[in-house]
Design a protein around this motif. Structure first.
Motif, PDB file in Angstrom:
ATOM      1  N   GLU A 158      19.985 -30.708  -9.017  1.00 58.80           N
ATOM      2  CA  GLU A 158      20.019 -30.049  -7.717  1.00 58.80           C
ATOM      3  C   GLU A 158      20.229 -28.554  -7.913  1.00 58.80           C
ATOM      4  N   ALA A 159      19.317 -27.745  -7.342  1.00 56.30           N
ATOM      5  CA  ALA A 159      19.404 -26.294  -7.530  1.00 56.30           C
ATOM      6  C   ALA A 159      20.607 -25.684  -6.821  1.00 56.30           C
ATOM      7  N   ALA A 160      21.012 -26.254  -5.684  1.00 53.31           N
ATOM      8  CA  ALA A 160      22.142 -25.703  -4.936  1.00 53.31           C
ATOM      9  C   ALA A 160      23.458 -26.072  -5.611  1.00 53.31           C
ATOM     10  N   PRO A 161      24.490 -25.275  -5.418  1.00 47.90           N
ATOM     11  CA  PRO A 161      25.795 -25.618  -5.999  1.00 47.90           C
ATOM     12  C   PRO A 161      26.349 -26.938  -5.486  1.00 47.90           C
ATOM     13  N   THR A 162      26.042 -27.268  -4.207  1.00 49.87           N
ATOM     14  CA  THR A 162      26.533 -28.501  -3.596  1.00 49.87           C
ATOM     15  C   THR A 162      25.380 -29.241  -2.947  1.00 49.87           C
ATOM     16  N   PRO A 163      25.068 -30.461  -3.393  1.00 48.53           N
ATOM     17  CA  PRO A 163      24.021 -31.229  -2.727  1.00 48.53           C
ATOM     18  C   PRO A 163      24.381 -31.516  -1.269  1.00 48.53           C
ATOM     19  N   LEU A 164      23.375 -31.559  -0.421  1.00 48.21           N
ATOM     20  CA  LEU A 164      23.523 -31.920   0.986  1.00 48.21           C
ATOM     21  C   LEU A 164      24.340 -30.919   1.787  1.00 48.21           C
ATOM     22  N   ALA A 165      24.577 -29.742   1.225  1.00 49.51           N
ATOM     23  CA  ALA A 165      25.343 -28.727   1.961  1.00 49.51           C
ATOM     24  C   ALA A 165      24.600 -28.285   3.216  1.00 49.51           C
ATOM     25  N   GLY A 166      23.277 -28.299   3.179  1.00 51.26           N
ATOM     26  CA  GLY A 166      22.500 -27.892   4.350  1.00 51.26           C
ATOM     27  C   GLY A 166      22.761 -28.768   5.551  1.00 51.26           C
ATOM     28  N   PRO A 167      22.500 -30.075   5.463  1.00 47.36           N
ATOM     29  CA  PRO A 167      22.713 -30.925   6.633  1.00 47.36           C
ATOM     30  C   PRO A 167      24.166 -31.281   6.911  1.00 47.36           C
ATOM     31  N   LEU A 168      25.011 -31.311   5.870  1.00 48.06           N
ATOM     32  CA  LEU A 168      26.376 -31.815   6.051  1.00 48.06           C
ATOM     33  C   LEU A 168      27.467 -30.764   5.898  1.00 48.06           C
ATOM     34  N   GLY A 169      27.149 -29.584   5.399  1.00 51.95           N
ATOM     35  CA  GLY A 169      28.169 -28.611   5.061  1.00 51.95           C
ATOM     36  C   GLY A 169      28.682 -28.860   3.655  1.00 51.95           C
ATOM     37  N   GLU A 170      29.298 -27.851   3.058  1.00 51.90           N
ATOM     38  CA  GLU A 170      29.705 -27.954   1.652  1.00 51.90           C
ATOM     39  C   GLU A 170      30.766 -29.021   1.411  1.00 51.90           C
ATOM     40  N   THR A 171      31.775 -29.082   2.275  1.00 53.07           N
ATOM     41  CA  THR A 171      32.873 -30.021   2.043  1.00 53.07           C
ATOM     42  C   THR A 171      32.392 -31.465   2.072  1.00 53.07           C
ATOM     43  N   MET A 172      31.693 -31.826   3.133  1.00 52.69           N
ATOM     44  CA  MET A 172      31.222 -33.202   3.267  1.00 52.69           C
ATOM     45  C   MET A 172      30.042 -33.486   2.342  1.00 52.69           C
ATOM     46  N   GLY A 173      29.248 -32.468   2.068  1.00 49.93           N
ATOM     47  CA  GLY A 173      28.152 -32.653   1.119  1.00 49.93           C
ATOM     48  C   GLY A 173      28.678 -33.029  -0.253  1.00 49.93           C
ATOM     49  N   ALA A 174      29.769 -32.391  -0.665  1.00 41.69           N
ATOM     50  CA  ALA A 174      30.376 -32.706  -1.966  1.00 41.69           C
ATOM     51  C   ALA A 174      30.945 -34.121  -1.983  1.00 41.69           C
ATOM     52  N   ILE A 175      31.532 -34.546  -0.868  1.00 45.02           N
ATOM     53  CA  ILE A 175      32.119 -35.889  -0.807  1.00 45.02           C
ATOM     54  C   ILE A 175      31.029 -36.957  -0.883  1.00 45.02           C
ATOM     55  N   VAL A 176      29.958 -36.771  -0.112  1.00 51.02           N
ATOM     56  CA  VAL A 176      28.889 -37.776  -0.102  1.00 51.02           C
ATOM     57  C   VAL A 176      28.170 -37.817  -1.450  1.00 51.02           C
ATOM     58  N   SER A 177      27.879 -36.657  -2.026  1.00 51.51           N
ATOM     59  CA  SER A 177      27.141 -36.633  -3.293  1.00 51.51           C
ATOM     60  C   SER A 177      27.986 -37.124  -4.471  1.00 51.51           C
ATOM     61  N   ALA A 178      29.310 -37.234  -4.264  1.00 51.34           N
ATOM     62  CA  ALA A 178      30.169 -37.785  -5.318  1.00 51.34           C
ATOM     63  C   ALA A 178      29.886 -39.262  -5.576  1.00 51.34           C
ATOM     64  N   LEU A 179      29.102 -39.898  -4.704  1.00 51.00           N
ATOM     65  CA  LEU A 179      28.704 -41.281  -4.942  1.00 51.00           C
ATOM     66  C   LEU A 179      27.948 -41.422  -6.262  1.00 51.00           C
ATOM     67  N   HIS A 180      27.210 -40.370  -6.646  1.00 51.10           N
ATOM     68  CA  HIS A 180      26.496 -40.428  -7.931  1.00 51.10           C
ATOM     69  C   HIS A 180      27.486 -40.606  -9.089  1.00 51.10           C
ATOM     70  N   ALA A 181      28.506 -39.762  -9.109  1.00 46.74           N
ATOM     71  CA  ALA A 181      29.491 -39.836 -10.192  1.00 46.74           C
ATOM     72  C   ALA A 181      30.254 -41.152 -10.163  1.00 46.74           C
ATOM     73  N   ASP A 182      30.485 -41.678  -8.962  1.00 46.86           N
ATOM     74  CA  ASP A 182      31.179 -42.961  -8.850  1.00 46.86           C
ATOM     75  C   ASP A 182      30.467 -44.058  -9.628  1.00 46.86           C
ATOM     76  N   HIS A 183      29.152 -43.910  -9.776  1.00 48.93           N
ATOM     77  CA  HIS A 183      28.360 -44.973 -10.382  1.00 48.93           C
ATOM     78  C   HIS A 183      27.752 -44.553 -11.722  1.00 48.93           C
ATOM     79  N   GLY A 184      28.250 -43.475 -12.285  1.00 49.82           N
ATOM     80  CA  GLY A 184      27.789 -43.077 -13.609  1.00 49.82           C
ATOM     81  C   GLY A 184      26.440 -42.409 -13.647  1.00 49.82           C
ATOM     82  N   VAL A 185      25.944 -41.964 -12.491  1.00 47.73           N
ATOM     83  CA  VAL A 185      24.688 -41.205 -12.450  1.00 47.73           C
ATOM     84  C   VAL A 185      25.012 -39.727 -12.653  1.00 47.73           C
ATOM     85  N   ARG A 186      24.356 -39.110 -13.615  1.00 48.85           N
ATOM     86  CA  ARG A 186      24.617 -37.694 -13.899  1.00 48.85           C
ATOM     87  C   ARG A 186      24.080 -36.813 -12.783  1.00 48.85           C
TER      88      ARG A 186
END
Length: 387
Positions: free
Chosen positions: A170-198
């Motif tokens: 992802e080119a942006a510092p925080t995925p989904l920051a556009g539709p969700l904002g940085e704080t919530m974008g970081a929380i939602v995109s943390a699902l990748h790390a939860d499951h071992g996806v880089r």
């Protein structure tokens, strides 16, 4: 009106055709589509269909349309609109003349330049795209998803469940920051790390390597990520090139009023290609979501049949959902412009919560993870507050 042409045969076009009949239009109805397929449901393409859990028959959107009485011109692309003759020109040389026109040509996936010659590189927008990607994922290997938006995240989630080694760039510092904002974008995109996806953030893609088939994604910081399959999920562009020179005003899609009316009488636009006016925010927005394509065409059809002699209403706040790693994510409204976001129920760390976005104390958006009932209550409140 004796003839109405709906240009676009996906959900928005089908919804417009249905609304025409429900509102009493009994004239000739022509539906034009550039794909050879009859209307089908797109959201499952990145999830159940890609995983092989459902087949093509499960995607059909036509289950109760015996009375639609439409003429289907499929597998041919619209290339122009002659506003003087009220004619839609098609790539096969035909012309369709109509008293009323519904523009529903949708959007196309953006591609990485210079990658057309490499096999193993995919976008995901159409049924044919999904077929090709599904066949490759079944072989396993290393998948790199370029773009951490919702489509990219859903593909990553599906591929992870299929046992592939998955990396999201992802080119942006925080995925989904556009539709969700940085704080919530970081929380939602943390699902990748939860499951071992880089998840590699804040770095762009310089290009791809490989002779005939892709073998790596080259990052702008000099790193190389090995890849057997690459999915490019970097957004979509509205399919409106065919309208250039027609008199229809274009600005990030077809520029519309709050009810889909365009700059030409007797022409409305719906779906992903339509940039509707939002009277609350005072701006035009394209809403690329299933619910917008399902709900908004009825207002546009009412305007079309009345030749614009109706007062536009207020569109419902956009709503979308995403299923990732077994978690249901739901969002309604617009996060942009919110001055606060608070968790009202649950805990983000548990991946089960509801958060409300506010501006000057008033709710403008709501986000939920695994809180469907509470979310629907808040969505109703949000709709009532903005109607």
């Amino acid at each position: 009106m004796r003839t109405v042409a709906v240009v676009g045969a996906s959900l928005a076009g089908l919804s417009a055709a249905r609304s025409l009949r429900k509102r009493g239009y009994d004239g000739r109805l022509i539906v034009i589509g550039d794909e050879p397929h009859r209307p089908y449901d797109r959201p499952p393409l990145s999830k159940e269909f890609l995983a092989g859990d459902i087949g093509e028959a499960d995607l059909t959107l036509e289950t109760d349309d015996e009375d639609l009485r439409a003429e289907w011109l499929l597998g041919t692309r619209a290339t122009g609109l002659d506003s003087a003759d009220r004619a839609v020109r098609l790539a096969d040389g035909r012309e369709v003349r109509a008293d009323g026109i519904v523009i529903a040509t949708g959007a196309a996936a953006r591609r990485l330049p210079g990658t057309d010659g490499l096999t193993g590189v995919h976008t995901l927008r159409t049924l044919d795209d999904a077929r090709a990607l599904r066949d490759e994922l079944a072989l396993g290997g290393r998948l790199v998803v370029i773009g951490g938006g919702f489509i990219g995240a859903e593909v990553a989630s599906t591929a992870y469940a299929l046992g592939l080694d998955v990396t999201v760039v992802e080119a942006a510092p925080t995925p989904l920051a556009g539709p969700l904002g940085e704080t919530m974008g970081a929380i939602v995109s943390a699902l990748h790390a939860d499951h071992g996806v880089r998840l590699l953030c804040g770095v762009g893609v310089k290009g791809l390597s490989g002779e005939s088939r892709v073998d790596a994604v080259l990052l702008e910081d000099g790193r190389s990520v090995p890849a057997d399959i690459v999915v490019v999920g970097v957004g979509a562009r509205p399919c409106v090139e065919w309208l250039e020179g027609s008199g229809v005003v274009l600005d990030n899609g077809v520029k519309c009023g709050a009810d889909g009316r365009t700059s030409l009488a007797g022409v409305v636009a719906v779906g992903d290609c339509a940039s509707w006016y939002d009277p609350h925010a005072g701006v035009h927005r394209r809403v690329e979501h299933w619910t917008g394509a399902r709900e908004r065409p009825d207002a546009a059809v009412a305007t079309l049949l009345a030749w614009g002699a109706v007062e536009p209403g207020v569109p419902r706040p956009p709503y979308f959902w995403s299923d990732q790693y077994g978690v249901k994510i739901q969002f309604a409204g617009h996060a942009a412009g919110a001055d606060s976001v608070t968790v009202e129920e649950g805990a983000p760390g548990d991946r089960s919560f509801l958060a409300v976005y506010r501006r000057a104390g008033q709710p403008v958006a709501v986000l939920a993870m695994n809180q469907p009932r509470l979310f629907m209550r808040w969505r109703k409140q949000l709709t009532a507050a903005t109607s």
